[in-house]
Design an enzyme around this catalytic site. Sequence first.
Site, PDB file in Angstrom:
ATOM      1  N   LEU A   1     -12.498   3.203 -26.797  1.00  0.00           N
ATOM      2  CA  LEU A   1     -12.145   4.365 -25.967  1.00  0.00           C
ATOM      3  C   LEU A   1     -10.692   4.726 -26.231  1.00  0.00           C
ATOM      4  CD1 LEU A   1     -12.587   4.843 -22.148  1.00  0.00           C
ATOM      5  CD2 LEU A   1     -10.288   4.570 -23.066  1.00  0.00           C
TER       6      LEU A   1
ATOM      7  N   ASP B   1      -5.936  19.705 -29.213  1.00  0.00           N
ATOM      8  CA  ASP B   1      -5.949  19.296 -27.803  1.00  0.00           C
ATOM      9  C   ASP B   1      -5.725  20.449 -26.814  1.00  0.00           C
ATOM     10  OD1 ASP B   1      -6.164  16.875 -29.106  1.00  0.00           O
ATOM     11  OD2 ASP B   1      -4.086  16.269 -28.725  1.00  0.00           O
TER      12      ASP B   1
ATOM     13  N   ASP C   1      -8.357   8.751 -25.528  1.00  0.00           N
ATOM     14  CA  ASP C   1      -7.974   9.756 -24.521  1.00  0.00           C
ATOM     15  C   ASP C   1      -9.060  10.115 -23.493  1.00  0.00           C
ATOM     16  OD1 ASP C   1      -6.290   9.843 -26.694  1.00  0.00           O
ATOM     17  OD2 ASP C   1      -6.592  11.947 -27.118  1.00  0.00           O
TER      18      ASP C   1
HETATM   19  N1  DQQ Z   1      -6.237  11.478 -29.778  1.00  0.00           N
HETATM   20  C1  DQQ Z   1      -7.210  12.442 -30.174  1.00  0.00           C
HETATM   21  C2  DQQ Z   1      -6.444  13.653 -30.592  1.00  0.00           C
HETATM   22  C3  DQQ Z   1      -5.189  13.487 -29.812  1.00  0.00           C
HETATM   23  C4  DQQ Z   1      -4.924  12.034 -29.874  1.00  0.00           C
HETATM   24  C5  DQQ Z   1      -8.109  11.873 -31.238  1.00  0.00           C
HETATM   25  C6  DQQ Z   1      -3.989  11.536 -28.806  1.00  0.00           C
HETATM   26  O1  DQQ Z   1      -7.137  14.842 -30.288  1.00  0.00           O
HETATM   27  O2  DQQ Z   1      -4.136  14.264 -30.331  1.00  0.00           O
HETATM   28  O3  DQQ Z   1      -8.866  10.813 -30.714  1.00  0.00           O
HETATM   29  O4  DQQ Z   1      -4.183  10.193 -28.526  1.00  0.00           O
END
Ligand code: DQQ
Length: 551
Positions: A30, A159, A32
């Site tokens: 796991l 994001d 974000d």
């Molecule tokens: N984790 C995601 C991205 C983000 C990054 C990929 C931040 O979208 O920028 O798993 O932890």
Amino acid sequence: MAKHGNVQDLLPNQVLNRTSFHFQPQRNWLNDPNAPMYYKGFYHLFYQNNPLAPEFSRKKMIWGHSVSQDMVNWIQLEPALSPSEPYDINSCWSGAATILPDGRPVILYTGLDNNNRTQVTVVAEPKDVSDPLLREWVKPKYNPVMVPPSNVYHDCFRDPTTAWQGEDGIWRVLIGAKVKDTETGMAILYRSDDFVKWTKYPVNLLEAEETGMWECPDFFPVSITGKEGVDTSVNNANVRHVLKASFGGNDCYVIGKYSSENEEFLGDYEFTKTSADLRYDHGTFYASKAFFDSVKNRRINWGWVVETDSKEDDFKKGWAGLMTLPREMWLDTSGKRLIQWPIEEINHLRTKSVKLDSCEIKTGAAFEISGITAAQADVEVTFNLPSLEDNPEILEADHHVDDATLFDRDSSVGCVYGPFGLLALASDDLSEQTAIFFKVIRRGNGYAVVMGSNEKRSSLRDNVKKSSHGTFVDINPRQEKISLRCLIDHSIIESYAAGGKSVITSRVYPKLAIGEAAKLYVFNDGTRGVTMSSLEAWSMRNAQINTNTTY
Ligand code: DQQ
């Protein structure tokens, strides 16, 4: 490397290191939190997930999905989003949910496409809005809806935030990015009339030099009149706005004034990528995402706790990564910072308790708080420094000491009082301990309070990362007691000082201080006694975290 998740390969401490009331999937990786929301009787939490192994996958990240009625106990559903189309075939990365005015939820997320893994913005909608569990999501044909602009490299555009509507009814959303060939991080603003066609606004909502790529931005209003949260599109004289960006391993935020009319966010200060930036958490915490809970009118934030264990041991255990407790967030009465506090529902896990009366903690003392399950506990303690005002030695302490020394639990250089506080997840002989401590130092004409969470002695294992986290707590120890709440859950300690003004999360992997062998102590290593004015601690029950799956 051991096969992952083979129970017979696990040492007892590795079984007992798994948390009991923090969110994580049954198995595998796991990172974000994505798109937390409330919909038709259920809280939804999505998360970045590699369903195949306890490590981040470059090839296939999906959105895990769980639902809950109290944000404490969770049921794991089938994944919500998986790579399926040319625009997201290489992963479905982070994003957020927006509840449209007619009540329908919609997700904006990051697709990694089939063209060099270019990061694009994708819309997903529920297949059946009458399903409160929102089990199936569809990707409309018009996707993707945003691609990187010319001043941004293909892998620095991701994001999307929750969208908000300005007074003109136009939708706005932010995308985290970095200017090509620079270290200027930015939140790019896009606008749309219909949530389908999005146009880049010529000016970024915020940017800052030397901060690097901004990941997982968040942007929301906070009330200036109380604790209650407000919906993301609310903007009036009673709110200020918070812009959070994740960079350099920290979640940093700026408070300011936003006008949709001028399309302008005027922050009270600028990001610097130094310890001067305001941070949600001074420990292990990243890529958080907040949402407005319309049931209880509060804003709640979730953060990702990055692993500190070795990759090899992550594979043995079969899991890696978890979420902090959901934290209610509001603007401090000073207007200078946010306050964070675990949501009240967490208190329902409290069971057997112990309570101690005021007493002095003499210099060199460490006494055990017995009668509760110290590996799985909630502790509230307050300290008082009665003689701060008229101690004749205090002037001698007036010299400059660097932050690294101040944040070091083993140094009392520059201290008027401390270090004192709690030793959590400690072994009988104290060879393992995580000290959550305070020091009081002289600063200028007054006093400053340092808070630290020191992992250096947290485990006798040497293949785990152990940091010293520290910060200043904005209180006046001459007038206020120093309060601390620690939520201890086997391998995580969330520490909230001064009612949530400063927070530090530690991810630790004790070898001896596990299960019933874990102890909790109050300690004082300072050269002066301090008063512990109150202590109350509870054993915590297990929450049902994704033990029930529906597929
Ligand atoms: N984790 C995601 C991205 C983000 C990054 C990929 C931040 O979208 O920028 O798993 O932890």
